[in-house]
Design an enzyme around this catalytic site. Structure first.
Site, short mmCIF file in Angstrom:
data_model
loop_
_atom_site.label_atom_id
_atom_site.label_comp_id
_atom_site.label_asym_id
_atom_site.label_seq_id
_atom_site.Cartn_x
_atom_site.Cartn_y
_atom_site.Cartn_z
N ASP A 236 0.87 -1.17 0.00
CA ASP A 236 0.00 0.00 0.00
C ASP A 236 0.91 1.23 0.00
OD1 ASP A 236 -2.24 1.73 0.47
OD2 ASP A 236 -1.84 1.66 2.61
N GLY B 5 -0.07 4.89 1.35
CA GLY B 5 -0.19 5.77 2.51
C GLY B 5 0.10 5.06 3.83
N SER C 112 -2.73 0.84 -4.41
CA SER C 112 -3.20 1.97 -3.60
C SER C 112 -4.61 2.39 -3.99
CB SER C 112 -2.24 3.14 -3.79
OG SER C 112 -2.67 4.27 -3.05
N ASN C 113 -5.43 2.66 -2.96
CA ASN C 113 -6.68 3.37 -3.19
C ASN C 113 -6.30 4.83 -3.36
OD1 ASN C 113 -8.19 1.07 -2.79
ND2 ASN C 113 -8.89 1.61 -0.75
N LYS D 113 -9.65 -1.30 -2.59
CA LYS D 113 -9.54 -2.17 -1.41
C LYS D 113 -10.64 -1.75 -0.43
CE LYS D 113 -5.40 -0.59 -0.89
NZ LYS D 113 -4.07 -0.24 -0.35
N ASP E 212 -1.85 -0.60 6.00
CA ASP E 212 -2.07 -0.07 7.35
C ASP E 212 -3.53 -0.15 7.79
OD1 ASP E 212 -2.70 1.95 5.41
OD2 ASP E 212 -2.69 3.45 7.01
#
Length: 195
Positions: free
Chosen positions: A6, A8, A107-108, A141, A166
């Site tokens: 991911d 962030g 990544s979103n 996600k 995370d």
């Protein structure tokens, strides 16, 4: 192995309070009020799937928050989410790739951020094999399909992949698909895993 990361709070430190702080300054609305009103609801999710434009997202979110911002003011706040790169993770990427593993990002994210982080953090693209972004895929996600999309594109089975995120909901979703998953609690989680 395929290592899926991911972005962030895994590769880049982010802090959403900074976004609301900028919007608070521009709008004159107390930070506490914006914090109370903000949620990563349907508008947020639609934007991350690429279903609405940046301008529509800004307008709808401002409406939800009860603030009036220009698109430029909105964007300045939105980009302030990024705190800084985790250089130790980039070093791990380099090592993994030297060992013959594939390293990808899942990544979103949204187009507004795509205009920002590649220019400000070019090390990410330079040290990964592929970048999978929710807005380009049309899924986000924790939807199982987004994990299956990455596995299919990479030509590996779930058992040949490890995923770092995370958000516990995303970790559980990846595990349900059969991917070994590591919950990134802080900036020590990834270095510890590879030590």
């Amino acid at each position: 192995m395929l290592y899926i990361f991911d972005m962030g709070n895994v590769i880049i430190d982010i802090d959403f309070k900074r976004v609301l702080g900028v919007w608070s300054n521009f709008s004159g609305t107390p930070l506490a009020t914006l914090t109370e009103r903000f949620s990563m609801g349907e508008v947020f999710q639609k934007h991350e799937r690429g279903e609405i434009s940046d301008e529509e997202f800004a307008a709808e979110l401002c409406h939800e928050l009860g603030i009036a911002l220009s698109f430029e003011q909105f964007s300045l706040g939105w980009q302030s989410v990024f705190v800084g790169l985790r250089p130790e993770v980039i070093e791990i990427f380099k090592t993994l790739r030297q060992q013959g593993h594939r390293v990808v990002v899942l990544s979103n994210t949204n187009r507004l951020h795509l205009d920002f982080w590649p220019q400000n953090y070019p090390e990410i693209e330079a040290n990964t094999d592929a970048i999978y972004l929710s807005q380009n895929i049309g899924m986000r996600k924790p939807e199982p399909g987004i994990f299956q999309h990455v596995l299919a594109h990479e030509g590996v089975s779930a058992g040949e992949a490890v995923f770092f995120d995370d958000v516990t909901e995303n970790i559980e979703a990846a595990r349900a698909v059969g991917i070994e998953s590591v919950w990134v609690e802080d900036n020590q989680t990834v270095p510890k895993y590879f030590s």
